[in-house]
Design a protein around this motif. Sequence first.
Motif, PDB file in Angstrom:
ATOM      1  N   SER A 226       0.834  -1.210   0.000  1.00  0.00           N
ATOM      2  CA  SER A 226       0.000   0.000   0.000  1.00  0.00           C
ATOM      3  C   SER A 226       0.872   1.265   0.000  1.00  0.00           C
ATOM      4  CB  SER A 226      -0.941  -0.001   1.204  1.00  0.00           C
ATOM      5  OG  SER A 226      -0.203   0.060   2.411  1.00  0.00           O
ATOM      6  N   GLN A 227       2.000   1.232   0.679  1.00  0.00           N
ATOM      7  CA  GLN A 227       2.913   2.389   0.662  1.00  0.00           C
ATOM      8  C   GLN A 227       3.536   2.571  -0.725  1.00  0.00           C
ATOM      9  OE1 GLN A 227       5.538   1.266   3.874  1.00  0.00           O
ATOM     10  NE2 GLN A 227       4.564   2.736   5.286  1.00  0.00           N
ATOM     11  N   LEU A 228       3.845   1.436  -1.401  1.00  0.00           N
ATOM     12  CA  LEU A 228       4.390   1.528  -2.761  1.00  0.00           C
ATOM     13  C   LEU A 228       3.377   2.124  -3.729  1.00  0.00           C
ATOM     14  CD1 LEU A 228       6.370  -1.839  -3.094  1.00  0.00           C
ATOM     15  CD2 LEU A 228       7.302   0.472  -3.079  1.00  0.00           C
ATOM     16  N   ILE A 229       2.135   1.676  -3.598  1.00  0.00           N
ATOM     17  CA  ILE A 229       1.085   2.215  -4.475  1.00  0.00           C
ATOM     18  C   ILE A 229       0.863   3.690  -4.197  1.00  0.00           C
ATOM     19  CG2 ILE A 229      -1.404   2.097  -4.956  1.00  0.00           C
ATOM     20  CD1 ILE A 229      -1.178  -0.954  -4.561  1.00  0.00           C
ATOM     21  N   GLU A 230       0.859   4.078  -2.928  1.00  0.00           N
ATOM     22  CA  GLU A 230       0.682   5.487  -2.561  1.00  0.00           C
ATOM     23  C   GLU A 230       1.834   6.339  -3.092  1.00  0.00           C
ATOM     24  OE1 GLU A 230      -0.391   6.166   1.544  1.00  0.00           O
ATOM     25  OE2 GLU A 230       0.553   8.118   1.480  1.00  0.00           O
TER      26      GLU A 230
END
Length: 171
Positions: free
Chosen positions: A4-8
Amino acid sequence: MSVSQLIEEAYTGLKSLVIGLGVTGKALTQPGVTVLYPMEEVARDNLASFRGHVELVGKDEDPAVPKCVACGACVKACPSDCITILCPIPAKEGEAGGEVKMGPAPQKGSKTPGAVYVDFSLCSLCGQCAKTCPVDSLKFSDNPYMVRFDRKEFRIDLLARLKRLAGEGLE
């Protein structure tokens, strides 16, 4: 780092890229403001905000006579030390009236300049001289095409220039 941090982080990067491309695209669609001299010249109506060398302003009743009262305020205000105002030195009692001696402004009893020079090669175009003039006798010229081969040619006799322009009806 979680998924989720990578996508954000990817979303933030893409958003910045799109905003940057939008700014670039908007600038590309607007007309250019740069004039490619000497292929083009600046339109006369766009020269109102141009700051060329300073020049004297003539009196309303006689444009060949400067408004300048030879107080020397512009000389004192100039950070570049590029303005020179010379005034006739009054003759002392008992002296013969021969050659008129000139001295830096202000001179006691002299209300008109005998010579006014500006060295445009030193001028920083700050405008302090025009701001401090108590009688508004200085303004900026609108000549953007001043080109010389020798630095000495940038020393301009403003009094002679005022008289020449007044004679041509261009003041």
